[in-house]
Design a protein around this motif. Sequence first.
Motif, mmCIF file in Angstrom:
data_model
loop_
_atom_site.group_PDB
_atom_site.id
_atom_site.type_symbol
_atom_site.label_atom_id
_atom_site.label_comp_id
_atom_site.label_asym_id
_atom_site.label_seq_id
_atom_site.Cartn_x
_atom_site.Cartn_y
_atom_site.Cartn_z
ATOM 1 N N TRP A 45 0.844 -1.179 0.000
ATOM 2 C CA TRP A 45 0.000 0.000 0.000
ATOM 3 C C TRP A 45 0.885 1.236 0.000
ATOM 4 C CZ3 TRP A 45 0.240 -3.229 4.280
ATOM 5 C CH2 TRP A 45 0.904 -2.719 5.399
ATOM 6 N N SER A 46 0.259 2.376 -0.228
ATOM 7 C CA SER A 46 0.946 3.655 -0.167
ATOM 8 C C SER A 46 0.288 4.488 0.932
ATOM 9 C CB SER A 46 0.832 4.393 -1.502
ATOM 10 O OG SER A 46 1.254 5.737 -1.351
ATOM 11 N N ALA A 47 1.073 4.849 1.930
ATOM 12 C CA ALA A 47 0.558 5.717 2.990
ATOM 13 C C ALA A 47 0.320 7.120 2.442
ATOM 14 C CB ALA A 47 1.532 5.757 4.162
ATOM 15 N N ALA A 48 1.169 7.566 1.530
ATOM 16 C CA ALA A 48 1.037 8.909 0.962
ATOM 17 C C ALA A 48 -0.219 9.035 0.108
ATOM 18 C CB ALA A 48 2.274 9.251 0.132
ATOM 19 N N LEU A 49 -0.518 8.006 -0.679
ATOM 20 C CA LEU A 49 -1.675 8.042 -1.572
ATOM 21 C C LEU A 49 -2.922 7.416 -0.958
ATOM 22 C CD1 LEU A 49 0.083 7.051 -4.920
ATOM 23 C CD2 LEU A 49 -0.481 9.341 -4.083
ATOM 24 N N GLN A 50 -2.757 6.707 0.180
ATOM 25 C CA GLN A 50 -3.865 6.006 0.835
ATOM 26 C C GLN A 50 -4.536 5.037 -0.129
ATOM 27 O OE1 GLN A 50 -4.911 6.250 4.366
ATOM 28 N NE2 GLN A 50 -2.748 6.764 4.151
ATOM 29 N N GLU A 51 -3.688 4.194 -0.774
ATOM 30 C CA GLU A 51 -4.150 3.196 -1.738
ATOM 31 C C GLU A 51 -3.548 1.835 -1.431
ATOM 32 O OE1 GLU A 51 -4.512 5.858 -5.784
ATOM 33 O OE2 GLU A 51 -2.681 4.726 -5.469
ATOM 34 N N LEU A 63 3.632 3.937 -8.586
ATOM 35 C CA LEU A 63 4.665 4.908 -8.193
ATOM 36 C C LEU A 63 5.341 5.514 -9.407
ATOM 37 C CD1 LEU A 63 6.209 3.081 -5.120
ATOM 38 C CD2 LEU A 63 4.672 5.063 -5.124
ATOM 39 N N LEU A 64 5.573 4.727 -10.446
ATOM 40 C CA LEU A 64 6.192 5.241 -11.669
ATOM 41 C C LEU A 64 5.252 6.179 -12.422
ATOM 42 C CD1 LEU A 64 8.054 2.061 -12.950
ATOM 43 C CD2 LEU A 64 9.054 4.099 -11.859
ATOM 44 N N GLU A 65 3.963 5.911 -12.383
ATOM 45 C CA GLU A 65 2.979 6.793 -13.003
ATOM 46 C C GLU A 65 2.983 8.175 -12.342
ATOM 47 O OE1 GLU A 65 -0.418 3.424 -14.061
ATOM 48 O OE2 GLU A 65 -0.814 4.907 -12.507
ATOM 49 N N ARG A 66 3.209 8.180 -11.044
ATOM 50 C CA ARG A 66 3.144 9.427 -10.261
ATOM 51 C C ARG A 66 4.439 10.227 -10.340
ATOM 52 N NH1 ARG A 66 -1.306 11.167 -7.911
ATOM 53 N NH2 ARG A 66 -0.060 11.953 -6.216
ATOM 54 N N ALA A 67 5.509 9.620 -10.850
ATOM 55 C CA ALA A 67 6.827 10.302 -10.889
ATOM 56 C C ALA A 67 6.904 11.304 -12.007
ATOM 57 C CB ALA A 67 7.923 9.270 -11.042
#
Length: 67
Positions: A45-51, A63-67
């Motif tokens: 999961w991602s704590a930053a994205l809450q996903e 994560l690569l999509e968001r970079a």
Amino acid sequence: MLMSSNDRPATLHYGPNGFRVVTTGSHVVCAVSGEKIPLDALRYWSAALQEAYASPELATRRLLERA
């Protein structure tokens, strides 16, 4: 028909080292694939994205999509 917690998604708050159940349910839904993830199988999961993610590959893709 009423749904039991056995067939509805849970709401979680994701932290860096774990998650907290906000609303009970049997699973969460992967943010990338839409796949149901049983809570006892949730590992990514991602704590930053809450996903939540169903696999490390899907987590990396997001994560690569968001970079």
